[in-house]
Design a protein around this motif. Structure first.
Motif, short mmCIF file in Angstrom:
data_model
loop_
_atom_site.label_atom_id
_atom_site.label_comp_id
_atom_site.label_asym_id
_atom_site.label_seq_id
_atom_site.Cartn_x
_atom_site.Cartn_y
_atom_site.Cartn_z
N SER A 92 -5.72 -3.32 3.54
CA SER A 92 -5.77 -2.72 2.21
C SER A 92 -6.54 -3.60 1.23
CB SER A 92 -4.35 -2.45 1.68
OG SER A 92 -3.62 -3.65 1.54
N LEU A 93 -6.43 -4.92 1.39
CA LEU A 93 -7.14 -5.82 0.48
C LEU A 93 -8.63 -5.85 0.77
CD1 LEU A 93 -4.59 -8.77 0.14
CD2 LEU A 93 -4.74 -6.61 -1.13
N LEU A 94 -9.02 -5.61 2.02
CA LEU A 94 -10.45 -5.46 2.33
C LEU A 94 -11.03 -4.25 1.61
CD1 LEU A 94 -10.95 -6.20 6.15
CD2 LEU A 94 -11.99 -7.42 4.24
N TRP A 95 -10.30 -3.14 1.63
CA TRP A 95 -10.77 -1.94 0.93
C TRP A 95 -10.92 -2.20 -0.57
CZ3 TRP A 95 -12.89 1.84 3.55
CH2 TRP A 95 -12.49 2.09 4.87
N CYS A 96 -10.01 -2.97 -1.14
CA CYS A 96 -10.13 -3.31 -2.56
C CYS A 96 -11.34 -4.19 -2.81
CB CYS A 96 -8.86 -4.01 -3.03
SG CYS A 96 -7.40 -2.95 -3.06
N MET A 97 -11.65 -5.10 -1.90
CA MET A 97 -12.84 -5.93 -2.03
C MET A 97 -14.10 -5.08 -2.02
SD MET A 97 -11.97 -9.25 0.37
CE MET A 97 -13.54 -10.03 0.00
N LEU A 98 -14.13 -4.07 -1.16
CA LEU A 98 -15.28 -3.17 -1.13
C LEU A 98 -15.39 -2.40 -2.44
CD1 LEU A 98 -17.59 -1.83 0.48
CD2 LEU A 98 -15.93 -0.15 1.31
N GLY A 121 -3.74 6.72 -4.32
CA GLY A 121 -3.57 5.47 -3.60
C GLY A 121 -3.25 4.35 -4.58
N VAL A 122 -2.22 3.58 -4.27
CA VAL A 122 -1.85 2.42 -5.07
C VAL A 122 -1.77 1.22 -4.15
CG1 VAL A 122 -0.06 1.33 -6.49
CG2 VAL A 122 -0.61 3.76 -6.81
N ILE A 123 -2.55 0.20 -4.45
CA ILE A 123 -2.53 -1.05 -3.67
C ILE A 123 -2.27 -2.20 -4.63
CG2 ILE A 123 -3.88 -2.65 -2.25
CD1 ILE A 123 -5.43 -0.20 -1.20
N TYR A 124 -1.31 -3.02 -4.28
CA TYR A 124 -0.95 -4.16 -5.12
C TYR A 124 -1.19 -5.45 -4.34
CZ TYR A 124 1.81 -7.05 -8.37
OH TYR A 124 2.22 -8.00 -9.28
N ASP A 125 -2.12 -6.26 -4.83
CA ASP A 125 -2.37 -7.58 -4.25
C ASP A 125 -1.24 -8.49 -4.74
OD1 ASP A 125 -3.22 -10.23 -3.75
OD2 ASP A 125 -5.32 -9.66 -3.86
N SER A 126 -0.24 -8.68 -3.88
CA SER A 126 1.02 -9.26 -4.31
C SER A 126 0.89 -10.69 -4.82
CB SER A 126 2.04 -9.21 -3.17
OG SER A 126 2.20 -7.88 -2.72
N HIS A 127 0.06 -11.48 -4.17
CA HIS A 127 -0.02 -12.89 -4.56
C HIS A 127 -0.83 -13.07 -5.84
CE1 HIS A 127 1.47 -16.69 -2.90
NE2 HIS A 127 0.47 -17.25 -3.54
N LEU A 128 -1.91 -12.31 -5.98
CA LEU A 128 -2.74 -12.41 -7.19
C LEU A 128 -2.24 -11.51 -8.31
CD1 LEU A 128 -6.35 -12.52 -5.69
CD2 LEU A 128 -4.89 -14.43 -6.38
N SER A 179 0.84 -1.20 0.00
CA SER A 179 0.00 0.00 0.00
C SER A 179 0.87 1.25 0.00
CB SER A 179 -0.92 0.01 1.23
OG SER A 179 -1.67 1.21 1.28
N ILE A 180 0.61 2.13 -0.97
CA ILE A 180 1.34 3.40 -1.07
C ILE A 180 0.32 4.51 -1.25
CG2 ILE A 180 3.04 4.73 -2.36
CD1 ILE A 180 4.26 2.10 -3.32
N THR A 181 0.42 5.54 -0.42
CA THR A 181 -0.50 6.67 -0.48
C THR A 181 0.29 7.96 -0.58
OG1 THR A 181 -1.83 5.46 1.15
CG2 THR A 181 -2.55 7.68 0.60
N LEU A 182 -0.22 8.88 -1.40
CA LEU A 182 0.34 10.23 -1.43
C LEU A 182 -0.69 11.20 -0.86
CD1 LEU A 182 2.61 12.15 -2.17
CD2 LEU A 182 1.64 12.30 -4.49
N ILE A 183 -0.26 11.94 0.15
CA ILE A 183 -1.12 12.90 0.84
C ILE A 183 -0.67 14.31 0.46
CG2 ILE A 183 -1.88 13.74 3.10
CD1 ILE A 183 -2.71 10.89 2.78
#
Length: 278
Positions: free
Chosen positions: A193-199, A115-122, A103-107
């Motif tokens: 972070s992966l929960l937020w992606c699921m939402l 926001g960049v989120i990478y699901d590493s395994h998938l 998870s990487i965020t720029l404020i």
């Protein structure tokens, strides 16, 4: 800001994928696991992945401040702040459970703008930019569930997130039990972070977050908002900016009142709830 964001977006994507692939490479190898406070874990991979991300940020933006999961704060306070969780879901990763990500965020001026989120395994890449929507592997997503397909409010699948320091706090346990008794399923992934992606992609109907302000939080919130979710605090106020002790509900806008009623806050007293919960 217009000049910085395109560069920031590309470096965040590059850094997240590189860190995620590194984690996947070591997934079934010796991870050199050690324990932090509250039973949280850290691995060699946390540090290696963090080093990759921070070096990329500092190469492009040496004057930006960074807050990272393992290294803490670097740089001087200014308009720009990077939040980095190089291995969100370390406890899963350590026991061989393939639910972990980057998870990487720029404020900018205390507001998340990227926001960049990478699901590493998938190897799934999620990107959210303020005012420009959310995408998954380059395809726009705005599938925050309307829940009718899950037979109404009680048929929902909901995510639960709590801070490591919360532990077995009585109020948190009571609320979690209420959710368990109400909904079809309550997920606690230990990789927020992966929960937020699921939402954002519509596979989760809502998230209840109890005092968990990690370096993964604001990318997730931006991801959900840009996909159509409403995000409020436990008083029903729109959640904006940053908060060191957040209590949050995120879901399709039409169900906010149902969630607020569930946590036991009558409409007339909602403005006082966040002060009383502490």
């Amino acid at each position: 800001m217009e000049k910085i964001l395109p560069i920031a977006r590309e470096l965040a994507i590059k850094a997240a994928i590189k860190a995620g692939k590194l984690a996947k490479h070591y997934f079934d190898k010796d991870k050199e696991i050690s324990e932090k406070e509250h039973g949280d874990l850290v691995t060699m991979v946390d540090h290696l992945a963090e080093k990759e991300i921070l070096s990329e940020i500092l190469r492009h933006f040496p004057n930006h401040q960074i807050r990272s999961e393992e290294m803490g704060w670097t740089g001087e306070e200014g308009e720009w702040l990077w939040l980095v969780d190089p291995l969100d879901g370390t406890n899963n990763y350590a026991i061989g459970l393939p639910i972990y990500g980057v998870s990487i965020t720029l404020i900018y001026n205390k507001q998340p703008v990227l926001g960049v989120i990478y699901d590493s395994h998938l190897e799934d890449l999620y990107i959210a930019e303020k005012g420009k929507g959310t995408s998954r592997n380059g395809v726009p997503i705005s599938e925050v569930s309307t829940a009718f397909k899950r037979k109404g409010f009680r048929g929902m699948t909901v995510g639960w997130i709590q801070g490591h320091h919360v532990q077995k706090e009585a109020r948190a346990l009571d609320l979690k039990q209420k959710l368990d008794l109400t909904f079809k399923r309550v997920l606690r992934l230990w990789a927020p972070s992966l929960l937020w992606c699921m939402l954002a992609r519509g596979d989760l109907d809502g998230i209840v977050l109890y005092n968990s302000e990690g370096d993964d939080l604001y990318a997730g919130i931006l991801m959900a908002k840009e996909a159509g979710a409403t995000v409020v605090d436990f008083s029903g106020n729109n959640f904006e900016g940053m908060n060191p002790e957040p209590y949050i509900i995120a879901c399709n806008p039409k169900y906010i009142d149902d969630f607020l009623s569930l946590i036991g806050v009558p409409p007339g007293s909602r403005q006082h709830f966040n002060e009383n919960i502490r």
